[in-house]
Scaffold this active site. Structure first.
Site, mmCIF file in Angstrom:
data_model
loop_
_atom_site.group_PDB
_atom_site.id
_atom_site.type_symbol
_atom_site.label_atom_id
_atom_site.label_comp_id
_atom_site.label_asym_id
_atom_site.label_seq_id
_atom_site.Cartn_x
_atom_site.Cartn_y
_atom_site.Cartn_z
ATOM 1 N N PRO A 27 -28.173 20.406 -4.275
ATOM 2 C CA PRO A 27 -28.194 19.395 -3.777
ATOM 3 C C PRO A 27 -27.218 19.357 -2.259
ATOM 4 C CG PRO A 27 -26.581 19.411 -6.450
ATOM 5 C CD PRO A 27 -26.994 20.668 -5.672
ATOM 6 N N GLU A 28 -28.282 18.510 -1.425
ATOM 7 C CA GLU A 28 -27.157 17.731 -0.124
ATOM 8 C C GLU A 28 -26.407 16.413 -0.312
ATOM 9 O OE1 GLU A 28 -28.371 19.644 2.467
ATOM 10 O OE2 GLU A 28 -29.441 21.458 2.331
ATOM 11 N N ARG A 138 -25.618 26.622 -13.279
ATOM 12 C CA ARG A 138 -24.584 28.177 -12.970
ATOM 13 C C ARG A 138 -22.930 26.919 -13.040
ATOM 14 N NH1 ARG A 138 -27.868 29.458 -7.548
ATOM 15 N NH2 ARG A 138 -26.181 31.030 -7.987
#
Ligand code: ZN
Length: 300
Positions: A27-28, A138
């Site tokens: 995600p940016e 993750r």
């Protein structure tokens, strides 16, 4: 402040929930900003219970500190770089980073629990119950709790450069900061001490728009060209935010629809395709271990 069974859901707009798919990408800034906007129904809600199913994320979540937030009221949400800020009205709150695969979303009633749903917050808003969930396969994400004070003064946020969409990121600032450096412009754009939140995709796109070769040493960029680049960065991020957050084909925005920004990518991922401006071929190179895409003819 435990358990989540038997919760009552009220009638809240479902448009703010997220569909979550299996595969994950980074995600940016626009994605985090989209999440912030989507979670606005939490503002003013009272934190009732917190459930921690797994506390070992990137950093260990302080379960005791988290439970101490119960009873507090959520203040207007904020964002700094890729950190989502959930402050409480009486001070303190949470600083959340989505890491590589984190999703923070309001669960729909009956949404089955995923093995990677590590935390749930149960909040009460005008008689309705909201479940906020953090899912992170993750586990590179983080949830940092502050008992009191201003989240923006936390050491995590202390050494960050200006926000790309804020008033401090200007051509004058960039020009003054880069006069003595020979590093490539692409690397500078991705350095959080210089400017935060410009990820790999957006860096390539902004440089294509500003017609600047990503290998150009920053000291060789004129103030005028910085002006063009600052505008390009802001334009590309603004568009991504208003498109509901993304270039990422597996990211779903607040309405549950995939982001459409990817249809406008001009450089990133376009290796071998003709440049939309001049028709030359888009090339892919590697800079600081990351892929860079640019047009060899019209970016110089
Ligand atoms: Zn071109």
């Amino acid at each position: 402040a435990v358990t989540g069974s038997g919760a009552v859901y009220g009638e809240l707009p479902r448009t703010h929930s997220f569909r979550v798919t299996g595969s994950c990408r980074l995600p940016e800034l626009p994605e985090v900003e989209t999440v912030r906007r989507g979670l606005r129904p939490l503002e003013g809600a009272t934190m009732e219970r917190i459930i921690v199913r797994k506390c070992q994320l990137r950093r260990r979540v302080s379960v005791a500190a988290l439970h101490n937030l119960a009873g507090g009221v959520v203040a207007p949400l904020g964002r700094r770089a890729k950190y989502l800020l959930i402050p409480m009205v009486n001070g303190g709150g949470m600083i959340i980073h989505l890491g590589m695969s984190g999703r923070l979303f309001m669960a729909n009633p009956g949404d089955p629990l995923d093995p990677h749903d590590h935390l749930s917050w149960w909040l009460k808003q005008r008689g309705a119950t909201i479940e906020l969930r953090f899912r992170d396969p993750r586990r590179f994400g983080s949830v940092t709790v502050l008992q009191q004070g201003d989240l923006r003064k936390h050491p995590l946020l202390a050494n960050l450069g200006p926000e790309p969409l804020g008033n401090e990121f200007t051509a004058d600032y960039a020009f003054a900061r880069s006069k003595r450096s020979r590093r490539p412009i692409k690397n500078a754009l991705m350095d959080a001490r210089f400017v935060v939140g410009i990820g790999n995709i957006y860096a390539s796109e902004a440089l294509w728009r500003a017609q600047i070769n990503p290998k150009t040493a920053v000291c060789r960029i004129s103030r005028r060209r910085w002006g063009k680049l600052v505008w390009a960065v802001q334009d590309v991020l603004d568009r991504a935010v208003s498109d509901g957050g993304t270039t990422l084909n597996d990211f779903f925005g607040a309405s549950g629809d995939p982001g459409y920004f990817q249809t406008r990518l001009r450089a990133y991922g376009q290796r071998g395709e003709p440049c939309h401006r001049c028709g030359s071929m888009i090339r892919r190179i590697s800079q600081a271990g990351r892929a860079t895409y640019y047009c060899v003819s019209c970016q110089h």
